[in-house]
Scaffold this motif. Structure first.
Motif, PDB file in Angstrom:
ATOM      1  N   TYR A  47      22.238  23.137  45.438  1.00  0.00           N
ATOM      2  CA  TYR A  47      23.389  22.248  45.254  1.00  0.00           C
ATOM      3  C   TYR A  47      23.566  21.847  43.794  1.00  0.00           C
ATOM      4  O   TYR A  47      24.668  21.490  43.376  1.00  0.00           O
ATOM      5  CB  TYR A  47      23.248  21.011  46.130  1.00  0.00           C
ATOM      6  CG  TYR A  47      24.536  20.239  46.294  1.00  0.00           C
ATOM      7  CD1 TYR A  47      25.497  20.660  47.196  1.00  0.00           C
ATOM      8  CD2 TYR A  47      24.778  19.086  45.537  1.00  0.00           C
ATOM      9  CE1 TYR A  47      26.690  19.952  47.351  1.00  0.00           C
ATOM     10  CE2 TYR A  47      25.959  18.380  45.689  1.00  0.00           C
ATOM     11  CZ  TYR A  47      26.916  18.819  46.588  1.00  0.00           C
ATOM     12  OH  TYR A  47      28.095  18.118  46.733  1.00  0.00           O
ATOM     13  N   MET A  50      26.259  23.672  42.242  1.00  0.00           N
ATOM     14  CA  MET A  50      27.602  23.225  42.610  1.00  0.00           C
ATOM     15  C   MET A  50      28.082  22.100  41.689  1.00  0.00           C
ATOM     16  O   MET A  50      29.286  21.856  41.566  1.00  0.00           O
ATOM     17  CB  MET A  50      27.616  22.724  44.058  1.00  0.00           C
ATOM     18  CG  MET A  50      27.335  23.779  45.106  1.00  0.00           C
ATOM     19  SD  MET A  50      28.664  24.977  45.270  1.00  0.00           S
ATOM     20  CE  MET A  50      29.976  23.973  45.942  1.00  0.00           C
ATOM     21  N   ARG A  51      27.153  21.411  41.039  1.00  0.00           N
ATOM     22  CA  ARG A  51      27.495  20.313  40.146  1.00  0.00           C
ATOM     23  C   ARG A  51      27.773  20.793  38.721  1.00  0.00           C
ATOM     24  O   ARG A  51      27.843  19.973  37.797  1.00  0.00           O
ATOM     25  CB  ARG A  51      26.351  19.303  40.110  1.00  0.00           C
ATOM     26  CG  ARG A  51      26.137  18.576  41.428  1.00  0.00           C
ATOM     27  CD  ARG A  51      24.848  17.790  41.385  1.00  0.00           C
ATOM     28  NE  ARG A  51      24.773  16.826  42.473  1.00  0.00           N
ATOM     29  CZ  ARG A  51      23.686  16.123  42.766  1.00  0.00           C
ATOM     30  NH1 ARG A  51      22.590  16.299  42.046  1.00  0.00           N
ATOM     31  NH2 ARG A  51      23.686  15.271  43.763  1.00  0.00           N
ATOM     32  N   SER A  59      35.422  29.609  39.086  1.00  0.00           N
ATOM     33  CA  SER A  59      35.995  29.723  40.427  1.00  0.00           C
ATOM     34  C   SER A  59      37.487  29.428  40.430  1.00  0.00           C
ATOM     35  O   SER A  59      38.269  30.112  41.100  1.00  0.00           O
ATOM     36  CB  SER A  59      35.262  28.786  41.387  1.00  0.00           C
ATOM     37  OG  SER A  59      33.876  29.090  41.439  1.00  0.00           O
ATOM     38  N   TYR A  96      34.613  18.211  40.247  1.00  0.00           N
ATOM     39  CA  TYR A  96      33.290  17.898  39.702  1.00  0.00           C
ATOM     40  C   TYR A  96      32.842  16.505  40.151  1.00  0.00           C
ATOM     41  O   TYR A  96      31.697  16.308  40.588  1.00  0.00           O
ATOM     42  CB  TYR A  96      33.329  17.981  38.180  1.00  0.00           C
ATOM     43  CG  TYR A  96      32.052  17.529  37.507  1.00  0.00           C
ATOM     44  CD1 TYR A  96      30.897  18.301  37.585  1.00  0.00           C
ATOM     45  CD2 TYR A  96      32.002  16.320  36.816  1.00  0.00           C
ATOM     46  CE1 TYR A  96      29.725  17.885  36.972  1.00  0.00           C
ATOM     47  CE2 TYR A  96      30.843  15.897  36.200  1.00  0.00           C
ATOM     48  CZ  TYR A  96      29.692  16.683  36.286  1.00  0.00           C
ATOM     49  OH  TYR A  96      28.539  16.267  35.684  1.00  0.00           O
ATOM     50  N   VAL A  99      32.161  16.538  44.066  1.00  0.00           N
ATOM     51  CA  VAL A  99      30.968  17.314  44.433  1.00  0.00           C
ATOM     52  C   VAL A  99      29.703  16.623  43.941  1.00  0.00           C
ATOM     53  O   VAL A  99      28.697  16.549  44.649  1.00  0.00           O
ATOM     54  CB  VAL A  99      31.064  18.757  43.871  1.00  0.00           C
ATOM     55  CG1 VAL A  99      29.735  19.493  44.038  1.00  0.00           C
ATOM     56  CG2 VAL A  99      32.172  19.529  44.572  1.00  0.00           C
ATOM     57  N   VAL A 134      36.304  25.357  45.926  1.00  0.00           N
ATOM     58  CA  VAL A 134      34.971  25.002  46.441  1.00  0.00           C
ATOM     59  C   VAL A 134      34.395  26.158  47.251  1.00  0.00           C
ATOM     60  O   VAL A 134      33.203  26.485  47.148  1.00  0.00           O
ATOM     61  CB  VAL A 134      35.037  23.711  47.274  1.00  0.00           C
ATOM     62  CG1 VAL A 134      33.682  23.404  47.902  1.00  0.00           C
ATOM     63  CG2 VAL A 134      35.493  22.534  46.410  1.00  0.00           C
ATOM     64  N   MET A 137      33.165  28.766  44.903  1.00  0.00           N
ATOM     65  CA  MET A 137      31.888  28.350  44.325  1.00  0.00           C
ATOM     66  C   MET A 137      30.743  28.684  45.284  1.00  0.00           C
ATOM     67  O   MET A 137      29.708  29.221  44.872  1.00  0.00           O
ATOM     68  CB  MET A 137      31.912  26.853  44.028  1.00  0.00           C
ATOM     69  CG  MET A 137      32.869  26.451  42.920  1.00  0.00           C
ATOM     70  SD  MET A 137      33.224  24.666  42.909  1.00  0.00           S
ATOM     71  CE  MET A 137      31.616  24.004  42.481  1.00  0.00           C
ATOM     72  N   LEU A 138      30.945  28.364  46.565  1.00  0.00           N
ATOM     73  CA  LEU A 138      29.928  28.681  47.580  1.00  0.00           C
ATOM     74  C   LEU A 138      29.688  30.178  47.679  1.00  0.00           C
ATOM     75  O   LEU A 138      28.554  30.642  47.752  1.00  0.00           O
ATOM     76  CB  LEU A 138      30.371  28.141  48.934  1.00  0.00           C
ATOM     77  CG  LEU A 138      29.845  26.780  49.373  1.00  0.00           C
ATOM     78  CD1 LEU A 138      30.446  26.406  50.707  1.00  0.00           C
ATOM     79  CD2 LEU A 138      28.331  26.758  49.444  1.00  0.00           C
ATOM     80  N   ILE A 212      23.840  21.875  50.782  1.00  0.00           N
ATOM     81  CA  ILE A 212      24.667  23.085  50.886  1.00  0.00           C
ATOM     82  C   ILE A 212      25.084  23.299  52.330  1.00  0.00           C
ATOM     83  O   ILE A 212      26.256  23.597  52.626  1.00  0.00           O
ATOM     84  CB  ILE A 212      23.901  24.317  50.364  1.00  0.00           C
ATOM     85  CG1 ILE A 212      23.732  24.254  48.844  1.00  0.00           C
ATOM     86  CG2 ILE A 212      24.590  25.614  50.780  1.00  0.00           C
ATOM     87  CD1 ILE A 212      24.975  24.591  48.057  1.00  0.00           C
TER      88      ILE A 212
END
Length: 592
Positions: A47, A50-51, A59, A96, A99, A134, A137-138, A212
């Motif tokens: 995770y 993701m930050r 993305s 940002y 998340v 998002v 990004m995943l 996640i």
């Protein structure tokens, strides 16, 4: 935790352009993730990636480069609303912040329906731009992790893999390895019935970061907005979501491994033991998304028994259901359809050809293209039809399509000839219409076709009758069989370099790649630009400056508005190639 470090030398080599730098960073990050996955390690603090604002920027750029970004989700925001750097920065900061604080909540997807060939409608979910970012990004994080875990012969929604690779694998199993029976599998409404809890349990084996998993769960349960009402989604992955194909592959990899455990994953000792006890059932699965074929070398009874085992496994383990009417057990001498191809064993060879259903769709498409295109004028109709013929031919050139190409050319000729005769010259004798439009390829406006012998339906592009738009033939497209997939990992640097080197861009046979389409100038404008550029000798016809095609401006000497029909304005005698400076001067003089 996954950490990426840069040395001063790496920083010195970094390109000035920020997006190029970000793309290099994401490649390095994915290489680290793939390396850890190949080592069999678990992922505990994913995770943190993701930050990262860099991941959000990469993305967002990828989402906005996709044509689907033009369509808005339930919030009404589309690509057009994110044109400026300021609006993109605001969205990046918003994602940002949410998340990082773990306050992000996905919005419901907007449901639309698209027609299927059998008359039914396929539901398609359209997420908001924010949710797509998002999801991207995943996908960027999970894809390199699971690419190393997927079964070798699943080919759908994986980088550098295609339907042709899946078909070639089946051809090899039949032609060279002697597999004689195919179980054609079709899972009923697979994407709509993926069990959320089961999917999360599968993900938890590798991804041991609950943040996640919580994010994946929220995306799955975001719901659907249809006819102004919100509907809960207790199962399934929304078709249209960026991460949905990857999640479906992770889920269906369980089926791949179930089949592989019966033969592919066995040691040589175990295989020999089963042969001695007459328990052996050599079988391999080839899967593309939710369509799969299991090849066996055995009897019809063994195939039926394996089919029942697959049905039970899907029901009990994956909560999915096989479509009885589409799941067939077929001997290879009769042939079977898979991904638009027919794969059949003959006495001397095993061939992959376009399926009968694919040819029926081709004829249906040609009818529609001819009617839509030639209703305006011949030039537009020919260019419109050629785009489809080239795209279709480039796809099916990878298999044994010579006979189908010949049959397709015959169908196209008669369809175009009869339709244009009815639209243009119904009072003329067919022979007169034939004589006026049956033009040799030596006059083709696309110079790469001029060496071709024969003629086809065409329309003159100039008053001198020196150049013409002519319908391209599928037979012009040379057959180039697909290679076997090399099983290289695209997230390992050395493997990716080899894959990129092997993936040469195939140029269509008539140099018509995909010209820019401007509705105001017509479908044929890209071809006209190229022709005017060559007539000018690649120089500005005003100042004589050497030009490149992408920099060339093509000018109408007599204004288009002065013509009743666009085709008269677009005759080559009325077009000149200019540099941007000269074009601006000419336009100013014309405006005075």
């Amino acid at each position: 935790m996954v950490a990426i470090y840069t040395t001063p030398e790496m920083q010195a080599e970094a390109p000035q352009d920020r997006m190029q730098s970000l793309n290099r960073w994401i490649k390095r990050t994915q290489e680290v993730l793939a390396h850890r996955s190949l080592q069999g390690r678990k992922f505990h603090r994913l995770y943190n990636l993701m930050r990262t604002k860099r991941l959000i920027e990469v993305s967002l750029d990828k989402v906005l480069r996709n044509n689907g970004a033009r369509t808005a989700g339930v919030d009404g925001v589309s690509k057009a609303d994110l044109k400026t750097e300021e609006t993109r920065k605001q969205l990046t900061e918003e994602i940002y912040r949410e998340v990082k604080r773990m306050t992000y909540q996905p919005k419901p997807v907007r449901r639309v329906y698209i027609p299927k060939a059998n008359g039914d409608k396929r539901p398609l979910g359209i997420p908001t731009i924010k949710d797509r970012v998002v999801q991207e990004m995943l996908r960027a994080i999970l894809e390199p992790i699971y690419e190393a875990k997927f079964y070798n012969h699943s080919y759908g929604f994986r980088p550098f893999r295609s339907t042709h690779h899946a078909a070639m694998r089946l051809k090899d199993l039949i032609g060279k390895r002697g597999y004689n029976i195919a179980i054609e599998g079709d899972i009923r409404k697979c994407f709509d019935r993926i069990h959320h809890q089961k999917l999360l349990r599968i993900l938890r084996r590798m991804i041991q970061d609950e943040r996640i998993l919580r994010l994946v769960k929220e995306l799955l349960k975001a719901g659907v907005m249809e006819d102004g009402a919100w509907h809960m989604t207790d199962e399934g992955t929304p078709q249209g979501g960026i991460v949905s194909p990857l999640l479906a592959n992770i889920y269906l990899n369980e089926l791949d491994q179930f089949i592989a455990e019966k033969w592919a994953n066995l040691s040589e000792v175990e295989r020999n033991r089963r042969k001695r006890h007459r328990e052996a059932l050599p079988c391999f699965i080839v899967r593309y998304a939710d369509d799969f074929v299991v090849m066996i070398t055995g009897t019809q009874e063994q195939a039926e028994k394996l089919k029942m085992e697959i049905t039970d496994f899907l029901n009990t383990e994956l909560h999915l259901e096989l479509s009885e009417e589409k799941t067939l057990v077929t001997v290879v001498e009769k042939g079977f359809d898979f991904l638009g191809f027919t794969i059949r064993k003959y006495q001397r060879a095993t061939l992959i050809t376009p399926s009968r259903k694919a040819m029926d769709k081709f004829r249906q498409k040609v009818r529609q293209k001819v009617w839509d295109g030639f209703s305006n004028d011949d030039a537009t109709g020919i260019e419109y039809l050629n785009r489809f013929l080239i795209g279709w031919g480039m796809y099916y050139r990878r298999v044994s399509s010579t006979r189908d190409f010949r049959d397709g050319d015959s169908f196209v000729w008669w369809r175009v000839f009869r339709t244009t005769h009815r639209l243009r010259n119904p009072k003329l004798h067919p022979g007169q219409h034939y004589k006026a439009h049956y033009i040799p390829y030596r006059y083709d406006i696309r110079t790469k076709n001029r060496w071709r012998k024969g003629r086809n339906y065409g329309a003159w592009a100039d008053e001198a009758h020196a150049k013409a738009y002519i319908v391209v033939r599928l037979a012009f497209i040379p057959i180039r069989y697909a290679r076997f997939y090399s099983q290289l990992n695209p997230f390992v640097r050395e493997d990716r370099e080899l894959l990129e080197k092997r993936e040469t861009l195939e140029q269509p046979p008539d140099e018509l790649v995909e010209p820019k389409y401007n509705p105001e100038y017509g479908v044929e404008w890209g071809t006209l630009r190229r022709a005017a550029f060559k007539i000018a000798g690649q120089r500005c016809q005003c100042c004589g400056k050497t030009l490149k095609l992408e920099q060339t401006h093509v000018h109408h000497q007599a204004r288009r508005k002065g013509y009743k029909h666009r085709r008269r304005a677009n005759l080559l005698e009325n077009l000149i190639a200019l540099c941007p400076t000269c074009h601006a001067k000419v336009e100013r003089q014309t405006a005075i």
